[in-house]
Design an enzyme around this catalytic site. Structure first.
Site, PDB file in Angstrom:
ATOM      1  CE1 TYR A  57      -3.127  -2.923   0.036  1.00 61.91           C
ATOM      2  CE2 TYR A  57      -3.644  -2.472   2.328  1.00 61.91           C
ATOM      3  CZ  TYR A  57      -3.838  -3.215   1.184  1.00 61.91           C
ATOM      4  OH  TYR A  57      -4.759  -4.236   1.184  1.00 61.91           O
ATOM      5  N   GLY A 277     -12.544   0.258   4.600  1.00 61.94           N
ATOM      6  CA  GLY A 277     -11.547   1.159   4.020  1.00 61.94           C
ATOM      7  C   GLY A 277     -11.811   2.579   4.515  1.00 61.94           C
TER       8      GLY A 277
HETATM    9  N1  LIG Z   1      -6.247  -8.332   0.141  1.00 65.52           N
HETATM   10  C1  LIG Z   1      -6.563  -7.583  -0.884  1.00 65.52           C
HETATM   11  O1  LIG Z   1      -6.279  -7.889  -2.049  1.00 65.52           O
HETATM   12  C2  LIG Z   1      -7.312  -6.311  -0.619  1.00 65.52           C
HETATM   13  C3  LIG Z   1      -7.909  -5.604  -1.678  1.00 65.52           C
HETATM   14  C4  LIG Z   1      -8.624  -4.437  -1.363  1.00 65.52           C
HETATM   15  C5  LIG Z   1      -8.723  -4.017  -0.045  1.00 65.52           C
HETATM   16  N2  LIG Z   1      -8.118  -4.711   0.961  1.00 65.52           N
HETATM   17  C6  LIG Z   1      -8.198  -4.277   2.383  1.00 65.52           C
HETATM   18  O2  LIG Z   1      -9.545  -4.066   2.733  1.00 65.52           O
HETATM   19  C7  LIG Z   1      -9.765  -2.716   3.128  1.00 65.52           C
HETATM   20  C8  LIG Z   1     -11.140  -2.307   2.706  1.00 65.52           C
HETATM   21  O3  LIG Z   1     -11.288  -2.395   1.290  1.00 65.52           O
HETATM   22  P1  LIG Z   1     -11.887  -1.165   0.489  1.00 65.52           P
HETATM   23  O4  LIG Z   1     -11.053   0.011   0.718  1.00 65.52           O
HETATM   24  O5  LIG Z   1     -12.155  -1.620  -0.877  1.00 65.52           O
HETATM   25  O6  LIG Z   1     -13.225  -1.037   1.372  1.00 65.52           O
HETATM   26  P2  LIG Z   1     -14.637  -0.473   1.311  1.00 65.52           P
HETATM   27  O7  LIG Z   1     -14.940  -0.293   2.761  1.00 65.52           O
HETATM   28  O8  LIG Z   1     -15.486  -1.343   0.488  1.00 65.52           O
HETATM   29  O9  LIG Z   1     -14.523   0.942   0.579  1.00 65.52           O
HETATM   30  C9  LIG Z   1     -13.850   2.009   1.148  1.00 65.52           C
HETATM   31  C10 LIG Z   1     -14.422   3.309   0.601  1.00 65.52           C
HETATM   32  O10 LIG Z   1     -15.789   3.396   0.941  1.00 65.52           O
HETATM   33  C11 LIG Z   1     -16.148   4.734   1.258  1.00 65.52           C
HETATM   34  N3  LIG Z   1     -16.620   4.727   2.652  1.00 65.52           N
HETATM   35  C12 LIG Z   1     -15.943   4.304   3.748  1.00 65.52           C
HETATM   36  N4  LIG Z   1     -16.680   4.449   4.859  1.00 65.52           N
HETATM   37  C13 LIG Z   1     -17.848   4.954   4.460  1.00 65.52           C
HETATM   38  C14 LIG Z   1     -19.024   5.321   5.166  1.00 65.52           C
HETATM   39  N5  LIG Z   1     -19.106   5.193   6.497  1.00 65.52           N
HETATM   40  N6  LIG Z   1     -20.060   5.803   4.447  1.00 65.52           N
HETATM   41  C15 LIG Z   1     -19.975   5.928   3.105  1.00 65.52           C
HETATM   42  N7  LIG Z   1     -18.874   5.607   2.373  1.00 65.52           N
HETATM   43  C16 LIG Z   1     -17.833   5.133   3.065  1.00 65.52           C
HETATM   44  C17 LIG Z   1     -14.869   5.573   1.058  1.00 65.52           C
HETATM   45  O11 LIG Z   1     -14.819   6.010  -0.294  1.00 65.52           O
HETATM   46  P3  LIG Z   1     -15.481   7.347  -0.809  1.00 65.52           P
HETATM   47  O12 LIG Z   1     -15.834   8.170   0.395  1.00 65.52           O
HETATM   48  O13 LIG Z   1     -14.426   7.969  -1.659  1.00 65.52           O
HETATM   49  O14 LIG Z   1     -16.645   6.884  -1.604  1.00 65.52           O
HETATM   50  C18 LIG Z   1     -13.781   4.531   1.240  1.00 65.52           C
HETATM   51  O15 LIG Z   1     -12.579   4.893   0.612  1.00 65.52           O
HETATM   52  C19 LIG Z   1      -8.588  -1.937   2.519  1.00 65.52           C
HETATM   53  O16 LIG Z   1      -8.314  -0.713   3.183  1.00 65.52           O
HETATM   54  C20 LIG Z   1      -7.485  -2.959   2.679  1.00 65.52           C
HETATM   55  O17 LIG Z   1      -7.006  -2.955   4.020  1.00 65.52           O
HETATM   56  C21 LIG Z   1      -7.437  -5.847   0.692  1.00 65.52           C
END
Ligand SMILES: NC(=O)c1ccc[n+]([C@@H]2O[C@H](COP(=O)([O-])OP(=O)(O)OC[C@H]3O[C@@H](n4cnc5c(N)ncnc54)[C@H](OP(=O)(O)O)[C@@H]3O)[C@@H](O)[C@H]2O)c1
Length: 319
Positions: A57, A277
């Site tokens: 990351y 995230g």
């Molecule tokens: N192992 C892997 O290959 C892999 C891949 C991806 C992720 N991950 C891990 O999983 C974590 C989560 O994945 P992700 O980032 O895709 O997660 P997610 O929770 O599906 O999406 C995160 C995005 O959702 C929005 N958000 C977050 N909280 C919110 C809320 N309370 N209300 C409304 N919108 C909200 C924000 O974007 P906006 O505000 O810009 O819309 C944020 O950047 C990552 O940080 C990482 O640690 C792992």
């Protein structure tokens, strides 16, 4: 906050995990560190004791900032830290690397960036087709013996790939994608993990923010996310309509859209913790209620059906 045992480990993790991918400028653009750091502090106050990051990351950026913050606040021991290796960004162009010597080097580099003496959960980020599992096993045994890693996990692997590792070392946890619009793992990976008592920490529970409830049919989503078929045009219009219906369902049980989407994933019996995230404190504050809120079977299936249909229509429209 609710806590639960991660697989066969001795780790009691919060049902919401704090995800650090947002400190990866190549996908999310520059994220200011100040509000991000405040979200880690807010998460701790709300009872979140579990953080997921990766060396990849921001090519070390996320681990470095996390290490600095926890050192400055003196909060390292209040968190269970999961990180990952796989992408070798130290030797020329970024490439997968799970060779024995590289794992030892990558672990040392992560420990230094995180300013810690041990990693609680060390995960392989993805499957490496050209490295013998024996190499991974040898490195893991050494790291465990040296006390540098407590438990090992895998990410984005299928059951056959997990079998190859499990016959050589203990796999405590799987980290797969899982949300209302990404349910492939329900067929094989989740039953496999239940059967073998492997913890599951699902990523992208809000489908990279799409299920957060902030995007409308006519929203313009920019950046890397925009490439996905559900993030623009007819695909977004159909998903946004389903989200409006889901919001009504959520309102009846006192949950906002992000809480509902998160709760939906946590209701599956194989899921240990959902990784949120986070860029700013409002993000984590907006989902923690999902850890405790009840969701009955009827509503779970109602939501599953609503989004299965919407996704099928959205993908058909995007063709
Ligand atoms: N192992 C892997 O290959 C892999 C891949 C991806 C992720 N991950 C891990 O999983 C974590 C989560 O994945 P992700 O980032 O895709 O997660 P997610 O929770 O599906 O999406 C995160 C995005 O959702 C929005 N958000 C977050 N909280 C919110 C809320 N309370 N209300 C409304 N919108 C909200 C924000 O974007 P906006 O505000 O810009 O819309 C944020 O950047 C990552 O940080 C990482 O640690 C792992």
């Amino acid at each position: 906050m609710k806590y639960t045992r991660l697989g066969k480990t001795d780790l009691d993790v919060s049902r919401i995990c704090f995800g650090c991918w947002q400190l990866s400028p190549s996908f999310w653009g520059e994220v200011p560190v100040g509000p991000w750091a405040d979200s880690v502090r807010a998460a701790l106050e709300l009872g979140v004791n579990f953080i997921d990051t990766a060396d990849a990351y921001g090519d070390g950026h996320a681990e470095t900032e996390l290490g600095k913050l926890l050192k400055q606040d003196g909060t390292r021991d209040q968190f269970i830290i999961a990180t990952k290796f796989y992408w070798n960004f130290a030797d020329g162009p970024r490439h997968p690397d799970t060779t024995h010597d590289y794992i030892l080097r990558a672990c040392e580099a992560s420990l230094q960036r995180l300013q810690t003496e041990r990693i609680d959960l060390y995960q392989i980020h993805a499957w490496d087709a050209i490295t013998r599992p024996d190499e991974v096993a040898k490195a893991f045994h050494q790291l465990k013996q040296a006390g540098k890693v407590r438990w090992f996990g895998v990410s984005n692997l299928n059951p056959e790939q997990m079998d190859l590792y499990r016959s050589r070392f203990e796999v405590s946890c799987l980290q797969p994608p899982y949300s209302l619009v990404a349910r492939d793992i329900e067929a094989r990976e989740l039953p496999y993990c239940l059967n073998h008592q492997i913890g599951v920490i699902n990523y992208s529970p809000l489908f990279r923010g799409l299920l957060g409830g902030n995007y409308k049919a006519d929203s313009t989503i920019t950046g890397n996310r925009a490439k996905g078929p559900l993030f623009h045009g007819e695909g977004l219009r159909i998903i946004a309509a389903a989200i409006e219906k889901a919001k009504t369902i959520g309102a009846e049980i006192g949950l906002t859209m992000p809480e509902l989407a998160m709760r939906w994933t946590l209701t599956h019996p194989a899921i240990t913790s959902a990784i949120a995230g986070v860029r700013k404190p409002e993000h984590i504050k907006g989902v923690v209620k999902a850890a405790e809120a009840p969701l009955d079977q009827r509503t779970w299936h109602q939501l599953a059906g609503l989004f299965a249909q919407a996704k099928a229509e959205a993908l058909a429209a995007a063709k």
